[in-house]
Motif scaffolding. Structure first.
Motif, mmCIF file in Angstrom:
data_model
loop_
_atom_site.group_PDB
_atom_site.id
_atom_site.type_symbol
_atom_site.label_atom_id
_atom_site.label_comp_id
_atom_site.label_asym_id
_atom_site.label_seq_id
_atom_site.Cartn_x
_atom_site.Cartn_y
_atom_site.Cartn_z
ATOM 1 N N VAL A 1 12.450 36.114 40.692
ATOM 2 C CA VAL A 1 13.565 35.177 40.556
ATOM 3 C C VAL A 1 14.013 35.142 39.098
ATOM 4 O O VAL A 1 13.196 35.230 38.186
ATOM 5 N N ASP A 2 15.322 35.036 38.890
ATOM 6 C CA ASP A 2 15.844 34.933 37.527
ATOM 7 C C ASP A 2 17.222 34.281 37.568
ATOM 8 O O ASP A 2 17.987 34.486 38.512
ATOM 9 N N PHE A 3 17.524 33.501 36.541
ATOM 10 C CA PHE A 3 18.827 32.839 36.446
ATOM 11 C C PHE A 3 19.019 32.383 35.012
ATOM 12 O O PHE A 3 18.055 32.204 34.277
ATOM 13 N N PHE A 4 20.273 32.183 34.605
ATOM 14 C CA PHE A 4 20.564 31.737 33.246
ATOM 15 C C PHE A 4 22.000 31.229 33.145
ATOM 16 O O PHE A 4 22.819 31.478 34.032
ATOM 17 N N PRO A 5 22.323 30.523 32.064
ATOM 18 C CA PRO A 5 23.700 30.041 31.848
ATOM 19 C C PRO A 5 24.647 31.209 31.576
ATOM 20 O O PRO A 5 24.209 32.351 31.366
ATOM 21 N N PRO A 6 25.955 30.970 31.553
ATOM 22 C CA PRO A 6 26.925 32.049 31.330
ATOM 23 C C PRO A 6 26.701 32.794 30.022
ATOM 24 O O PRO A 6 26.381 32.187 28.998
ATOM 25 N N VAL A 7 26.901 34.100 30.089
ATOM 26 C CA VAL A 7 26.773 34.944 28.903
ATOM 27 C C VAL A 7 28.134 35.471 28.456
ATOM 28 O O VAL A 7 28.221 36.195 27.462
ATOM 29 N N CYS A 8 29.178 35.132 29.200
ATOM 30 C CA CYS A 8 30.529 35.548 28.832
ATOM 31 C C CYS A 8 31.527 34.578 29.465
ATOM 32 O O CYS A 8 31.167 33.751 30.301
ATOM 33 N N ASP A 9 32.799 34.687 29.081
ATOM 34 C CA ASP A 9 33.827 33.771 29.578
ATOM 35 C C ASP A 9 34.356 34.165 30.957
ATOM 36 O O ASP A 9 34.923 33.325 31.657
ATOM 37 N N ASP A 10 34.191 35.426 31.329
ATOM 38 C CA ASP A 10 34.687 35.919 32.606
ATOM 39 C C ASP A 10 33.681 35.571 33.707
ATOM 40 O O ASP A 10 32.576 36.111 33.730
ATOM 41 N N PRO A 11 34.021 34.661 34.635
ATOM 42 C CA PRO A 11 33.045 34.244 35.646
ATOM 43 C C PRO A 11 32.614 35.370 36.572
ATOM 44 O O PRO A 11 31.453 35.408 37.005
ATOM 45 N N TYR A 12 33.515 36.286 36.883
ATOM 46 C CA TYR A 12 33.155 37.410 37.754
ATOM 47 C C TYR A 12 32.146 38.327 37.062
ATOM 48 O O TYR A 12 31.149 38.741 37.664
ATOM 49 N N MET A 13 32.390 38.627 35.798
ATOM 50 C CA MET A 13 31.454 39.461 35.043
ATOM 51 C C MET A 13 30.108 38.757 34.903
ATOM 52 O O MET A 13 29.044 39.377 35.049
ATOM 53 N N TYR A 14 30.135 37.463 34.652
ATOM 54 C CA TYR A 14 28.894 36.685 34.552
ATOM 55 C C TYR A 14 28.088 36.781 35.843
ATOM 56 O O TYR A 14 26.868 36.980 35.817
ATOM 57 N N GLY A 15 28.766 36.648 36.977
ATOM 58 C CA GLY A 15 28.068 36.758 38.250
ATOM 59 C C GLY A 15 27.429 38.122 38.444
ATOM 60 O O GLY A 15 26.291 38.241 38.935
ATOM 61 N N GLN A 16 28.141 39.173 38.042
ATOM 62 C CA GLN A 16 27.595 40.528 38.146
ATOM 63 C C GLN A 16 26.360 40.707 37.263
ATOM 64 O O GLN A 16 25.348 41.269 37.691
ATOM 65 N N ILE A 17 26.474 40.226 36.025
ATOM 66 C CA ILE A 17 25.370 40.391 35.081
ATOM 67 C C ILE A 17 24.130 39.631 35.541
ATOM 68 O O ILE A 17 23.013 40.152 35.510
ATOM 69 N N ALA A 18 24.334 38.388 35.996
ATOM 70 C CA ALA A 18 23.208 37.583 36.450
ATOM 71 C C ALA A 18 22.514 38.223 37.650
ATOM 72 O O ALA A 18 21.282 38.241 37.741
ATOM 73 N N ALA A 19 23.305 38.774 38.567
ATOM 74 C CA ALA A 19 22.728 39.424 39.744
ATOM 75 C C ALA A 19 21.999 40.711 39.362
ATOM 76 O O ALA A 19 20.884 40.967 39.835
ATOM 77 N N ALA A 20 22.617 41.525 38.503
ATOM 78 C CA ALA A 20 21.974 42.768 38.075
ATOM 79 C C ALA A 20 20.654 42.478 37.374
ATOM 80 O O ALA A 20 19.655 43.186 37.572
ATOM 81 N N ASN A 21 20.637 41.425 36.566
ATOM 82 C CA ASN A 21 19.423 41.036 35.864
ATOM 83 C C ASN A 21 18.332 40.615 36.842
ATOM 84 O O ASN A 21 17.162 40.978 36.693
ATOM 85 N N SER A 22 18.698 39.871 37.868
ATOM 86 C CA SER A 22 17.726 39.403 38.856
ATOM 87 C C SER A 22 17.149 40.564 39.663
ATOM 88 O O SER A 22 15.959 40.578 39.988
ATOM 89 N N LEU A 23 17.996 41.513 40.009
ATOM 90 C CA LEU A 23 17.564 42.665 40.811
ATOM 91 C C LEU A 23 16.684 43.624 40.017
ATOM 92 O O LEU A 23 15.883 44.370 40.585
ATOM 93 N N SER A 24 16.804 43.571 38.697
ATOM 94 C CA SER A 24 16.156 44.560 37.836
ATOM 95 C C SER A 24 14.640 44.574 37.946
ATOM 96 O O SER A 24 14.013 45.631 37.850
ATOM 97 N N ASP A 25 14.015 43.412 38.152
ATOM 98 C CA ASP A 25 12.560 43.367 38.229
ATOM 99 C C ASP A 25 12.022 44.192 39.394
ATOM 100 O O ASP A 25 10.951 44.804 39.295
ATOM 101 N N VAL A 26 12.746 44.198 40.504
ATOM 102 C CA VAL A 26 12.338 45.013 41.654
ATOM 103 C C VAL A 26 12.460 46.493 41.301
ATOM 104 O O VAL A 26 11.567 47.296 41.605
ATOM 105 N N TYR A 27 13.551 46.851 40.641
ATOM 106 C CA TYR A 27 13.744 48.247 40.241
ATOM 107 C C TYR A 27 12.675 48.703 39.256
ATOM 108 O O TYR A 27 12.211 49.842 39.297
ATOM 109 N N ALA A 28 12.271 47.820 38.349
ATOM 110 C CA ALA A 28 11.265 48.179 37.345
ATOM 111 C C ALA A 28 9.927 48.548 37.985
ATOM 112 O O ALA A 28 9.151 49.318 37.413
ATOM 113 N N MET A 29 9.659 48.017 39.168
ATOM 114 C CA MET A 29 8.407 48.301 39.862
ATOM 115 C C MET A 29 8.544 49.450 40.850
ATOM 116 O O MET A 29 7.601 49.788 41.572
#
Length: 329
Positions: A49-77
């Motif tokens: 599980v992972d989540f965080f506040p916005p990292v950019c002003d574009d809400p769509y890009m923020y949603g993509q980044i947050a999701a990619a970050n959350s999925l990354s731990d599974v990929y790392a394994m």
């Protein structure tokens, strides 16, 4: 950055009791990327599980980044994410369009990963937060931990460092860093580690982790500790955003970098000629960073990654334990 510093987290977890279960293959004792539980001889489930506040002003890009970050731990394994749940906080200043765009970014990124978002939980809060709880699957014999690096392994990194510094500058003053310089930063954070993970799974790999909030130095230190080895990095081979050096020289560094440096005190040794700005980049908290891979045939793996449009740099090697966990030359 919103992540609780590693040193504080370790103290909070001290003394907490968990029941023994022989099917729990990976817990939090090795500071790994996710937990892994064996269901049967040919399948194990990965939870993260992972989540965080916005990292950019574009809400769509923020949603993509947050999701990619959350999925990354599974990929790392080395696993494949299959199911996810939204975790979202909304504040009164947000309108329906912004909320929908954040969710759309997350759903689009999950779809790209072949992962189904099946629901989630949303609350109101003082600031927005978004992320995913992700479930993935893997064969129990193919799990790639962050604690398996071996002497002689070469080390690869698949995304440049410096995202924290770049975002700090962009938030502080738009004139400090150009839109053209920020575009690849956001695009890299929004890119999945899917291709890198799938290609990695075709090679002999002894260890892997993704570089996120504890910075490159923090995650490399954790790999070295878990593997009982020393990681040796050639600083001239480490990829980073060129603008991050000049920004670090100006002192534009996120507070998390100082906490990461403190966390690794006495565990990281820099050669005397390593500039302070480059050291700061090593401690810089990353969002949705690349994979850090320990493999015996790294040159072949690097070639395969690059041929499949995945950035990959061989930046060091693993040695026997020689005092500190991380040496940067």
């Amino acid at each position: 950055m919103a992540k609780l510093e590693a040193g504080a987290l370790e103290k909070l977890l001290e003394g907490l009791k968990t029941p023994f279960d022989k099917n729990l293959i990976v817990g939090y004792d090795k500071a790994d990327d996710a937990s892994v539980y064996k269901l049967r001889d040919d399948i194990a489930v990965i939870n993260t599980v992972d989540f965080f506040p916005p990292v950019c002003d574009d809400p769509y890009m923020y949603g993509q980044i947050a999701a990619a970050n959350s999925l990354s731990d599974v990929y790392a394994m080395g696993g494949k994410p299959k199911l996810a749940l939204n975790i979202m906080c909304v504040c009164k200043e947000m309108d329906s369009f912004q909320i929908s765009e954040i969710l759309r970014g997350g759903y689009d990124k999950a779809m790209e990963a072949g992962c189904i978002i099946t629901g989630g939980h949303t609350i109101t809060a003082k600031e927005p937060v978004y992320g995913l709880s992700v479930t993935g699957f893997i064969h129990p014999d193919r799990i790639i931990k962050n604690s398996g690096a071996k002497k002689g392994d070469k080390l690869l990194l698949t995304k440049p460092l410096g995202t924290g510094i770049m975002m700090t500058a962009d938030k502080a003053d738009a004139d400090l860093v150009s839109k053209e310089a920020m575009t690849p930063v956001y695009e890299n954070m929004a890119s999945l580690n899917k291709n890198a993970s799938e290609i990695m799974a075709e090679f002999e790999v002894h260890g892997c982790t993704d570089i996120t909030g504890f910075g490159f130095a923090g995650h490399a230190m954790e790999m070295a500790r878990g593997s009982d080895c020393t990681i040796v990095i050639d600083s001239t081979l480490v990829p980073y955003y060129p603008e991050a050096i000049s920004l670090a020289e100006m002192g534009i560094i996120p507070s998390g970098a100082y906490k990461n440096r403190e966390y690794t005190t006495n565990e990281v040794e820099f050669a005397k000629d390593i500039p302070l700005a480059l050291q700061d980049i090593m401690f810089d908290p990353q969002t949705s960073g690349g994979l850090f891979i320990a493999a015996p045939h790294a040159d072949e793996l690097q070639k395969a990654l690059v041929e499949n449009n995945v950035e990959a740099h061989v930046i060091g090697e693993v040695s026997e334990k020689i005092g500190v966990s991380l040496i940067v030359n």
